[in-house]
Design a protein around this motif. Structure first.
Motif, PDB file in Angstrom:
ATOM      1  N   LEU A  29      87.439  38.081  74.234  1.00  0.00           N
ATOM      2  CA  LEU A  29      88.254  39.188  74.708  1.00  0.00           C
ATOM      3  C   LEU A  29      88.074  39.373  76.217  1.00  0.00           C
ATOM      4  CD1 LEU A  29      87.314  41.652  71.843  1.00  0.00           C
ATOM      5  CD2 LEU A  29      89.431  40.356  72.064  1.00  0.00           C
ATOM      6  N   ALA A  30      89.086  39.925  76.850  1.00  0.00           N
ATOM      7  CA  ALA A  30      88.965  40.333  78.254  1.00  0.00           C
ATOM      8  C   ALA A  30      88.243  41.672  78.274  1.00  0.00           C
ATOM      9  CB  ALA A  30      90.342  40.462  78.889  1.00  0.00           C
ATOM     10  N   VAL A  31      87.178  41.761  79.095  1.00  0.00           N
ATOM     11  CA  VAL A  31      86.330  42.958  79.070  1.00  0.00           C
ATOM     12  C   VAL A  31      86.164  43.531  80.471  1.00  0.00           C
ATOM     13  CG1 VAL A  31      84.055  43.880  78.474  1.00  0.00           C
ATOM     14  CG2 VAL A  31      85.024  42.001  77.128  1.00  0.00           C
ATOM     15  N   LEU A  66      79.531  36.441  83.191  1.00  0.00           N
ATOM     16  CA  LEU A  66      80.185  36.298  81.886  1.00  0.00           C
ATOM     17  C   LEU A  66      81.692  36.499  81.990  1.00  0.00           C
ATOM     18  CD1 LEU A  66      77.737  38.411  79.715  1.00  0.00           C
ATOM     19  CD2 LEU A  66      78.201  35.970  79.426  1.00  0.00           C
ATOM     20  N   ASP A  67      82.179  36.610  83.233  1.00  0.00           N
ATOM     21  CA  ASP A  67      83.591  36.929  83.455  1.00  0.00           C
ATOM     22  C   ASP A  67      83.959  38.292  82.901  1.00  0.00           C
ATOM     23  OD1 ASP A  67      84.500  34.830  84.988  1.00  0.00           O
ATOM     24  OD2 ASP A  67      84.816  33.540  83.251  1.00  0.00           O
ATOM     25  N   VAL A  68      82.988  39.191  82.949  1.00  0.00           N
ATOM     26  CA  VAL A  68      83.280  40.589  82.642  1.00  0.00           C
ATOM     27  C   VAL A  68      83.616  41.270  83.963  1.00  0.00           C
ATOM     28  CG1 VAL A  68      82.238  42.792  81.941  1.00  0.00           C
ATOM     29  CG2 VAL A  68      81.809  40.708  80.602  1.00  0.00           C
ATOM     30  N   GLU A  69      84.708  42.016  83.981  1.00  0.00           N
ATOM     31  CA  GLU A  69      85.029  42.774  85.195  1.00  0.00           C
ATOM     32  C   GLU A  69      84.161  44.020  85.234  1.00  0.00           C
ATOM     33  OE1 GLU A  69      88.837  44.709  87.594  1.00  0.00           O
ATOM     34  OE2 GLU A  69      88.912  44.514  85.425  1.00  0.00           O
ATOM     35  N   LEU A  70      83.496  44.219  86.361  1.00  0.00           N
ATOM     36  CA  LEU A  70      82.560  45.330  86.492  1.00  0.00           C
ATOM     37  C   LEU A  70      83.129  46.293  87.519  1.00  0.00           C
ATOM     38  CD1 LEU A  70      79.892  45.872  85.128  1.00  0.00           C
ATOM     39  CD2 LEU A  70      78.762  44.499  86.870  1.00  0.00           C
ATOM     40  N   CYS A  96      70.634  48.784  66.638  1.00  0.00           N
ATOM     41  CA  CYS A  96      70.452  47.933  67.826  1.00  0.00           C
ATOM     42  C   CYS A  96      70.988  46.532  67.596  1.00  0.00           C
ATOM     43  CB  CYS A  96      68.976  47.823  68.184  1.00  0.00           C
ATOM     44  SG  CYS A  96      68.041  49.288  67.829  1.00  0.00           S
ATOM     45  N   GLY A  97      71.152  46.143  66.329  1.00  0.00           N
ATOM     46  CA  GLY A  97      71.627  44.807  66.039  1.00  0.00           C
ATOM     47  C   GLY A  97      73.141  44.707  66.009  1.00  0.00           C
ATOM     48  N   ILE A  98      73.824  45.853  66.060  1.00  0.00           N
ATOM     49  CA  ILE A  98      75.283  45.844  65.921  1.00  0.00           C
ATOM     50  C   ILE A  98      75.964  44.950  66.962  1.00  0.00           C
ATOM     51  CG2 ILE A  98      77.353  47.292  66.063  1.00  0.00           C
ATOM     52  CD1 ILE A  98      75.712  49.519  64.673  1.00  0.00           C
ATOM     53  N   PRO A  99      75.573  45.039  68.245  1.00  0.00           N
ATOM     54  CA  PRO A  99      76.242  44.153  69.218  1.00  0.00           C
ATOM     55  C   PRO A  99      76.114  42.667  68.859  1.00  0.00           C
ATOM     56  CG  PRO A  99      75.002  45.848  70.374  1.00  0.00           C
ATOM     57  CD  PRO A  99      74.633  45.957  68.912  1.00  0.00           C
ATOM     58  N   TYR A 100      74.982  42.292  68.266  1.00  0.00           N
ATOM     59  CA  TYR A 100      74.769  40.878  67.930  1.00  0.00           C
ATOM     60  C   TYR A 100      75.583  40.477  66.705  1.00  0.00           C
ATOM     61  CZ  TYR A 100      71.254  41.808  71.352  1.00  0.00           C
ATOM     62  OH  TYR A 100      70.648  42.197  72.520  1.00  0.00           O
ATOM     63  N   TRP A 101      75.850  41.437  65.848  1.00  0.00           N
ATOM     64  CA  TRP A 101      76.725  41.170  64.710  1.00  0.00           C
ATOM     65  C   TRP A 101      78.171  41.074  65.195  1.00  0.00           C
ATOM     66  CZ3 TRP A 101      79.822  45.159  62.017  1.00  0.00           C
ATOM     67  CH2 TRP A 101      80.516  44.624  60.936  1.00  0.00           C
ATOM     68  N   ILE A 102      78.547  41.979  66.082  1.00  0.00           N
ATOM     69  CA  ILE A 102      79.920  41.947  66.608  1.00  0.00           C
ATOM     70  C   ILE A 102      80.167  40.658  67.386  1.00  0.00           C
ATOM     71  CG2 ILE A 102      81.415  43.028  68.353  1.00  0.00           C
ATOM     72  CD1 ILE A 102      80.560  45.717  67.199  1.00  0.00           C
ATOM     73  N   GLY A 103      79.144  40.180  68.095  1.00  0.00           N
ATOM     74  CA  GLY A 103      79.290  38.950  68.856  1.00  0.00           C
ATOM     75  C   GLY A 103      79.161  37.698  68.022  1.00  0.00           C
ATOM     76  N   GLY A 104      78.851  37.861  66.732  1.00  0.00           N
ATOM     77  CA  GLY A 104      78.767  36.699  65.848  1.00  0.00           C
ATOM     78  C   GLY A 104      77.407  36.007  65.873  1.00  0.00           C
ATOM     79  N   VAL A 105      76.456  36.550  66.638  1.00  0.00           N
ATOM     80  CA  VAL A 105      75.119  35.962  66.673  1.00  0.00           C
ATOM     81  C   VAL A 105      74.429  36.192  65.329  1.00  0.00           C
ATOM     82  CG1 VAL A 105      72.861  36.079  67.802  1.00  0.00           C
ATOM     83  CG2 VAL A 105      74.948  36.303  69.162  1.00  0.00           C
ATOM     84  N   VAL A 106      74.647  37.376  64.776  1.00  0.00           N
ATOM     85  CA  VAL A 106      74.150  37.700  63.437  1.00  0.00           C
ATOM     86  C   VAL A 106      75.310  37.546  62.478  1.00  0.00           C
ATOM     87  CG1 VAL A 106      73.196  39.522  61.983  1.00  0.00           C
ATOM     88  CG2 VAL A 106      72.452  39.294  64.371  1.00  0.00           C
ATOM     89  N   ILE A 137      77.505  45.214  74.187  1.00  0.00           N
ATOM     90  CA  ILE A 137      78.842  45.165  73.583  1.00  0.00           C
ATOM     91  C   ILE A 137      79.793  44.333  74.450  1.00  0.00           C
ATOM     92  CG2 ILE A 137      80.896  46.587  73.155  1.00  0.00           C
ATOM     93  CD1 ILE A 137      78.979  46.728  70.860  1.00  0.00           C
ATOM     94  N   ALA A 138      79.665  44.478  75.760  1.00  0.00           N
ATOM     95  CA  ALA A 138      80.525  43.695  76.658  1.00  0.00           C
ATOM     96  C   ALA A 138      80.306  42.202  76.428  1.00  0.00           C
ATOM     97  CB  ALA A 138      80.229  44.067  78.114  1.00  0.00           C
ATOM     98  N   GLU A 139      79.027  41.803  76.326  1.00  0.00           N
ATOM     99  CA  GLU A 139      78.743  40.390  76.086  1.00  0.00           C
ATOM    100  C   GLU A 139      79.292  39.950  74.727  1.00  0.00           C
ATOM    101  OE1 GLU A 139      74.643  39.204  76.549  1.00  0.00           O
ATOM    102  OE2 GLU A 139      75.055  37.155  75.882  1.00  0.00           O
TER     103      GLU A 139
END
Lengths: 451, 451
Positions: free
Chosen positions: B168-170, B198-202, B41-51, B159-161
């Motif tokens: 990145l463009a998401v 967040l400027d994510v295209e949905l 569950c922490g992977i997105p926060y690591w990918i985003g640089g929070v962790v 992951i999008a965030e």
């Protein structure tokens, strides 16, 4: 008719009005002070400047209530209730009079506890019960330099912090060894540290023996039981409150063993057609089974609502209390529910305790704050009897989970199975509540072998 | 023996070891990847640089587990289980072999759902199930410019965030009209707004029909069902997961109606001496009564603990799930418990709903944040069937109070009586939970006249 225009009284009036229109039921509300429906709990934050305006503390003004069909008479004190003639006597700046009633709601609130020591009634000794009290205290603090707070309960500590925010020198005197006696001493010790961290002088295990007065008769400090003299420009009473039952008692409305007005689950007193709600009534504690007075706005609102629904011809009951409370000192948050160790012993429970340290988010997240939980679980049954939390930002409100577990008489083993929310920004994968329950369950099991 | 070295498997191993020492019970743990006991569950926060570091996500390394008396074999995949001969076959970089067992814990987790469309298995299409997946995704994002996330579930949005944080463009593609389908659409709409903020295209109400591949065979984008072409350097699967039961199925361990491994309350499969826990098993939903697969670290840890205690000769049960979950997008927090409207209908419940807007603290305190609660209450009984929260900082974790109310089958009228914590920094005097319960109770009563 309603006596008392704060949370309980006005909730009762508003609910009764919802059920019975103005043509059906006239509702007169007497309020001694200027304001209705205000947050007494917010006064420390207004005094400390966190809340900008006194008006912010008023949820609903007399004018708003009047627009809702209530005859609100502020600045008007009810001086007597005649239950035989079904009239109240009132007094205001404009004069005095009588007003008849069919039904009556007594919502007279509470008054600050005053130690019976010389000088306690001198000018310069302030309570913080009503908005008018708050206004008077705030005015007194302008130009003051030194404040002594008598009693380190919730309000005492909140006022102490507010006075420090205003740059005043503050001393808190409390007879107990740690502040806020409804917490276990090991939790209270954290509160003491936090208070001292604000440069508040904390005089513990010592009471107030006398309020010193100057030649003008005004308070100029206190002398403690141990003989310490603590000078002060303002003395604030932070010893907690007692129910304001003078009117009810004089009228012959029976009180309960706790000293509050005795009411049933529908908030009916023992006098037909007379209801009571708020700080002046006693409630049933769901764990100890005892009648207790807990002066808290949340109960006052609920009780007033119940009284008003019933008075209006509906049906509602007040389900009792379990002693949930919370406060903060600077960035230290504390909260409790159920019974403290002393309360559990007094109620006859044998119990084990568990203390765990965890974090408010997954430990690897930025912003993870320390949180400590202490649980009390009954021997053998493992029933959760009480919980205390001390921690940093985001800690206190988690007590609600434990409060609902206590409310439902869950065992710590059952708590351990709960499906609580989890995501790294909100808790570790083992929620602190679950970790605490797990440790408490282990303590219950270890203790079983000795039962 | 344990197959799978994450939350469920290692919890089971550790609990069994606590009850039976190394001389009594040898415990071999096979893990296909490099890491044990990590927070997927922490992977997105690591990918985003929070962790900051991948290592932060590892609660307990293989070395730490080995020091605790467990024979942990990472990089070793179990390829088959022979229930007659009581052996597993394994394979690693060094070779392959067999290992006998008396008791077996299957904790093989889950695999990302893959829509059965052309190109879905191409390089450049990433899941986020394991730490190794996370490492691979993070590496792929270095140098990428455009990302398409297939599925707007919890992980998809997280992951999008994270990808937006990396600049990145998401684009997120989801078949439903609002993201995270376990929320009611009116709550999901807030999520959609936050994601767009967040400027994510949905791209909603549209699925993925094909993954486009380039001359090198790598994914270069997707084509949606409506024919839109969305170029991407990396495609991430965010459709949720399904239980990884290939090993169990091949061995003849019975699955349940949900597709997860069937287990009883003690986490025993239908094969003597074989236990299962975590994302690969099905659980009982306490409200719908149905068997469901809920892949969440908190359940995996609890189920692993239960399996390990029982395997070690103790007694423990897993009490089921009620669908509690939470996440955040930027500073918008959402949480849910119990049944959504669609789930309640599918389970046959008739219900009323109530939506209230409140604040996280007394409204007059600085830092008061908006919070919206939606409650589902059963017709007639008023039983709380589900709750959803959407709000700003300090909102989501309040779902736990409602989760425990749901767990205890409380009616909204009972919830209204709860003794929840109150102080101005922590809630309005009417806690948002109580306000919502009050409104839901009114809806139940209004509905009663039509029953």
């Amino acid at each position: 008719m309603v006596v008392g225009g704060d949370a309980a009284g006005m909730s009762a009036a508003a609910q009764a009005r919802r059920r019975r229109g103005p043509d059906d039921l006239g509702i007169v509300c007497f309020e001694r002070g200027r304001a209705t429906s205000y947050s007494a709990c917010g006064i420390p934050y207004w005094i400390g400047g966190v809340v900008g305006s006194e008006d912010d503390l008023v949820a609903r003004t007399p004018e708003q209530h009047r627009a809702g069909g209530l005859d609100v008479r502020t600045g008007t004190e009810v001086t007597a209730v005649d239950l035989d003639r079904r009239v109240v006597a009132w007094r205001s700046a404009d004069g005095k009079g009588e007003e008849p009633f069919d039904s009556l709601v007594i919502a007279t609130g509470s008054v600050p506890m005053r130690p019976p020591v010389p000088g306690i009634d001198a000018p310069g000794v302030h309570g913080v019960q009503t908005l008018d009290d708050g206004v008077a205290l705030r005015a007194a603090l302008d130009g003051a330099r030194r404040v002594v707070v008598v009693g380190g309960g919730y309000i005492g500590l909140e006022i102490a912090e507010a006075c420090r925010t205003r740059g005043l020198a503050v001393t808190v005197v409390d007879r107990a060894a740690t502040p806020v006696g409804t917490f276990d001493p090991d939790v209270g010790a954290f509160l003491a540290d936090a208070v001292r961290g604000l440069d508040v002088e904390l005089v513990l295990s010592d009471g107030v023996a006398e309020v010193l007065t100057g030649p003008d008769g005004r308070a100029r400090g206190v002398v403690t039981a141990s003989g310490r003299e603590l000078p002060a420009d303002v003395v604030v009473l932070g010893l907690g409150v007692r129910p304001n039952v003078a009117l009810a008692r004089a009228a012959g409305v029976p009180l309960g063993p706790s000293g509050g007005i005795a009411v049933d689950a529908r908030m009916r007193t023992q006098v037909p057609g007379v209801w009571a709600a708020g700080d002046c009534v006693e409630s049933t504690h769901r764990l100890s089974g005892q009648r207790v007075v807990v002066a808290l706005g949340t109960h006052a609102n609920k009780q007033g609502r119940v009284a008003g629904i019933n008075l209006g011809g509906g049906y509602a009951t007040f389900a009792g209390v379990i002693g949930t409370a919370a406060t903060k000192v600077c960035d230290l948050e504390v909260a409790r529910t159920g019974l403290s160790s002393a309360e559990a012993e007094a109620a006859g429970y044998a119990f084990v305790t568990a203390v765990v340290d965890s974090t408010t988010t997954a430990g690897y997240m930025p912003g993870a704050e320390p949180i400590r939980l202490k649980l009390l679980a009954e021997r053998r049954s493992g029933r959760l009897l009480g919980a205390q939390i001390v921690g940093r930002h985001g800690s206190a409100k988690r007590i609600d989970a434990l409060a609902i577990a206590v409310w439902n008489a869950m065992s710590v083993d059952e708590v351990l199975g709960l499906d609580l929310s989890y995501a790294p920004p909100f808790s570790p994968v083992w929620d602190p509540v679950l970790i605490a329950a797990r440790k408490a369950q282990e303590a219950v099991e270890a203790d079983l072998s000795t039962c």
